[in-house]
Design an enzyme around this catalytic site. Structure first.
Site, PDB file in Angstrom:
ATOM      1  N   TYR A 218      -2.299  -1.136  10.587  1.00 37.85           N
ATOM      2  CA  TYR A 218      -1.997  -1.293   9.003  1.00 37.85           C
ATOM      3  C   TYR A 218      -0.740  -0.712   8.393  1.00 37.85           C
ATOM      4  CZ  TYR A 218      -3.997  -0.843   4.288  1.00 37.85           C
ATOM      5  OH  TYR A 218      -4.434  -1.239   2.832  1.00 37.85           O
TER       6      TYR A 218
ATOM      7  N   SER B 193       0.913  -1.100   0.228  1.00 38.66           N
ATOM      8  CA  SER B 193       0.124  -0.028  -0.222  1.00 38.66           C
ATOM      9  C   SER B 193       0.881   1.339   0.034  1.00 38.66           C
ATOM     10  CB  SER B 193      -0.932   0.009   1.199  1.00 38.66           C
ATOM     11  OG  SER B 193      -1.436   1.179   1.313  1.00 38.66           O
TER      12      SER B 193
HETATM   13  P1  NAD Z   1     -11.424  -6.564   0.238  1.00 39.68           P
HETATM   14  O1  NAD Z   1     -12.136  -6.085   1.608  1.00 39.68           O
HETATM   15  O2  NAD Z   1     -12.286  -6.063  -1.039  1.00 39.68           O
HETATM   16  O3  NAD Z   1     -10.809  -7.740  -0.049  1.00 39.68           O
HETATM   17  C1  NAD Z   1     -10.240  -8.466   1.006  1.00 39.68           C
HETATM   18  C2  NAD Z   1      -9.949 -10.026   0.890  1.00 39.68           C
HETATM   19  O4  NAD Z   1      -9.544 -10.733   1.966  1.00 39.68           O
HETATM   20  C3  NAD Z   1     -11.636 -10.421   0.704  1.00 39.68           C
HETATM   21  O5  NAD Z   1     -11.467 -11.611  -0.334  1.00 39.68           O
HETATM   22  C4  NAD Z   1     -11.665 -11.201   2.144  1.00 39.68           C
HETATM   23  O6  NAD Z   1     -12.542 -12.176   2.268  1.00 39.68           O
HETATM   24  C5  NAD Z   1     -10.105 -11.609   2.433  1.00 39.68           C
HETATM   25  N1  NAD Z   1      -9.879 -11.895   3.830  1.00 39.68           N
HETATM   26  C6  NAD Z   1     -10.170 -10.961   4.923  1.00 39.68           C
HETATM   27  N2  NAD Z   1      -9.810 -11.240   6.029  1.00 39.68           N
HETATM   28  C7  NAD Z   1      -9.228 -12.642   5.918  1.00 39.68           C
HETATM   29  C8  NAD Z   1      -8.835 -13.751   6.515  1.00 39.68           C
HETATM   30  N3  NAD Z   1      -8.619 -13.608   7.677  1.00 39.68           N
HETATM   31  N4  NAD Z   1      -8.330 -14.777   5.851  1.00 39.68           N
HETATM   32  C9  NAD Z   1      -8.356 -15.179   4.474  1.00 39.68           C
HETATM   33  N5  NAD Z   1      -9.046 -14.024   3.745  1.00 39.68           N
HETATM   34  C10 NAD Z   1      -9.285 -13.084   4.413  1.00 39.68           C
HETATM   35  O7  NAD Z   1     -10.175  -5.438   0.173  1.00 39.68           O
HETATM   36  P2  NAD Z   1      -9.136  -5.004  -0.892  1.00 39.68           P
HETATM   37  O8  NAD Z   1      -9.175  -3.298  -0.893  1.00 39.68           O
HETATM   38  O9  NAD Z   1      -9.420  -5.429  -2.183  1.00 39.68           O
HETATM   39  O10 NAD Z   1      -7.664  -5.236  -0.049  1.00 39.68           O
HETATM   40  C11 NAD Z   1      -7.013  -6.155  -0.928  1.00 39.68           C
HETATM   41  C12 NAD Z   1      -5.479  -5.921  -0.342  1.00 39.68           C
HETATM   42  O11 NAD Z   1      -4.941  -4.464  -1.005  1.00 39.68           O
HETATM   43  C13 NAD Z   1      -5.217  -5.626   1.187  1.00 39.68           C
HETATM   44  O12 NAD Z   1      -3.862  -6.113   1.768  1.00 39.68           O
HETATM   45  C14 NAD Z   1      -5.360  -4.047   1.148  1.00 39.68           C
HETATM   46  O13 NAD Z   1      -4.497  -3.767   2.329  1.00 39.68           O
HETATM   47  C15 NAD Z   1      -4.538  -3.749  -0.030  1.00 39.68           C
HETATM   48  N6  NAD Z   1      -4.778  -2.229  -0.399  1.00 39.68           N
HETATM   49  C16 NAD Z   1      -6.049  -1.944  -0.648  1.00 39.68           C
HETATM   50  C17 NAD Z   1      -6.246  -0.400  -0.895  1.00 39.68           C
HETATM   51  C18 NAD Z   1      -7.762   0.122  -1.208  1.00 39.68           C
HETATM   52  O14 NAD Z   1      -7.885   1.211  -1.166  1.00 39.68           O
HETATM   53  N7  NAD Z   1      -8.710  -0.654  -1.167  1.00 39.68           N
HETATM   54  C19 NAD Z   1      -5.143   0.380  -1.113  1.00 39.68           C
HETATM   55  C20 NAD Z   1      -3.895  -0.168  -0.959  1.00 39.68           C
HETATM   56  C21 NAD Z   1      -3.649  -1.409  -0.357  1.00 39.68           C
END
Ligand code: NAD
Length: 258
Positions: free
Chosen positions: A153, A140
């Site tokens: 985080y 991130s």
């Molecule tokens: P999201 O909530 O859409 O997806 C998260 C996924 O992780 C889901 O499939 C959920 O079921 C799974 N998950 C959650 N807890 C879990 C567990 N204990 N065991 C197994 N699976 C689990 O989130 P996202 O925004 O797609 O995030 C994905 C990655 O991208 C994360 O690492 C997040 O930190 C990173 N990220 C997101 C953003 C953003 O703006 N959305 C920005 C930077 C980084």
């Protein structure tokens, strides 16, 4: 050209958001895919399988090392080998340090950081033995800079960039690369919660909350999409990226350029 035909990609947290986008793109390029995550796994499997590749789901909870081991074992048993590992599962918790629930700290560190240590240590030997592998850690902008109220985080994301660098150095000259992708704001369920919280707290519309959220951090005020991030991961799998090693690449609308 399906340049990933015959390869298997395992994407943690791929029933939603960025992980699901990664799974689609890798399958579109021919990879068999191991999905992981909660929610409607069948819908995710059906959608990804539409690209014509083999798809399975494992519901391992990324807070549980034993379940992660079981997932890695089953992935190899059913798919042959994990050639591409995308460590993507992640959660967020927003609170000031003094009020940050210790149970939430432990969960964020376990899912966003420690799970990647476990999948990597378990996948790496077969990759190096095969002489090819790709480990892509979804970090991130918060792996590079901080924001208030996101202690766990930010610590986990800085940590995963450190893990990326160590993995890259240890994997050097084996045909395996390890890199991190650092997205800015992406409108997934993880961020929608923060948008809704902002709208409630300030008494503003959801659209205005989205504008404010992105505008506070990014000079370029549109959200990055899972599809755009997935194309970066696809590039990291190509031969052209074989010398990209230990990098932390941003796609963040200029957030960290400031
Ligand atoms: P999201 O909530 O859409 O997806 C998260 C996924 O992780 C889901 O499939 C959920 O079921 C799974 N998950 C959650 N807890 C879990 C567990 N204990 N065991 C197994 N699976 C689990 O989130 P996202 O925004 O797609 O995030 C994905 C990655 O991208 C994360 O690492 C997040 O930190 C990173 N990220 C997101 C953003 C953003 O703006 N959305 C920005 C930077 C980084």
């Amino acid at each position: 050209m399906q340049f990933l035909k015959g390869k298997t990609a395992l994407v943690t947290g791929s029933t939603s958001g960025i992980g699901l986008g990664m799974a689609h793109a890798l399958a579109r390029h021919g990879a068999n895919v191991v999905l992981n995550g909660f929610g409607d796994a069948q819908a995710a499997c059906d959608a990804v399988a539409a690209h014509g590749t083999k798809v399975m789901h494992h519901g391992a909870d990324m807070t549980q090392p034993g379940e992660i081991e079981a997932m890695m074992t089953e992935a190899v048993a059913r798919m042959g080998r994990v050639d591409i590992l995308v460590n993507n599962a992640g959660i967020q918790h927003v609170a000031p340090l003094e009020a940050f629930a210790t149970e939430r700290w432990d969960a964020v560190i376990a899912i966003n950081l420690s799970s990647a240590f476990h999948t990597t240590r378990l996948a790496l030997p077969a990759m190096t033995q095969a002489g090819w592998g790709r480990i892509i850690n979804i970090a991130s902008t918060h792996g590079l800079v901080a924001s208030a109220q996101k202690a766990a985080y930010v610590a986990a994301k800085h940590g995963i960039i450190g893990l990326t660098k160590v993995t890259a150095i240890e994997a050097a000259n084996t045909g395996v690369t390890c890199n991190a992708i650092c997205p800015g704001w992406v409108l997934t369920p993880l961020v929608q919660q923060q948008v809704d919280a902002k709208a409630n707290a300030l008494g503003i519309t959801v659209d205005e909350a989205k504008r404010q959220l992105v505008g506070e951090k990014q000079p370029q005020t549109q959200f990055t999409t899972p599809e755009q991030l997935a194309e970066m991961a696809v590039f990291m799998c190509q031969d052209a990226a074989s010398n990209v090693q230990g990098a932390a690449w941003t796609m963040d609308g200029g957030w960290t350029a400031q």
